[in-house]
Write an enzyme that holds these catalytic residues in place. Sequence first.
Site, PDB file in Angstrom:
ATOM      1  N   ARG A  20       0.748  -1.272   0.127  1.00 41.87           N
ATOM      2  CA  ARG A  20       0.071   0.070   0.038  1.00 41.87           C
ATOM      3  C   ARG A  20       0.910   1.177  -0.061  1.00 41.87           C
ATOM      4  NH1 ARG A  20      -3.407  -0.368   5.102  1.00 41.87           N
ATOM      5  NH2 ARG A  20      -1.486  -1.314   5.803  1.00 41.87           N
ATOM      6  N   ASN A  38      -6.343  -2.548   2.563  1.00 42.49           N
ATOM      7  CA  ASN A  38      -6.151  -4.221   2.714  1.00 42.49           C
ATOM      8  C   ASN A  38      -7.502  -4.660   2.742  1.00 42.49           C
ATOM      9  OD1 ASN A  38      -3.499  -4.297   2.372  1.00 42.49           O
ATOM     10  ND2 ASN A  38      -3.190  -4.308   4.509  1.00 42.49           N
TER      11      ASN A  38
END
Length: 90
Positions: A20, A38
């Site tokens: 990320r 996520n």
Amino acid sequence: MYEKTISIRVSGRVQNVGFRYHAKEAAIGFGLRGFIKNLSDGTVYVEVVGTSLAIELFCDWCRKGPDWARVKDVFICNLPDQDYTGFVIK
């Protein structure tokens, strides 16, 4: 300049490897807006808004990810237009 919105779902070893954080850097570098998060099933979900070229470059990046990631699949879907400002990790 025409922009579009897509969602990207990335599977494989993509959590706990900095995916990320590095995806955010890549997205900002390509001039994209949106978010990344996520999911509980171990995948990473992204929504981005930008030009077709910028999105294509970002999708290519997602197919590889950062060094520690092992991307298995990347699923891309077109979405209705969104109006995101900036790019955030959720």
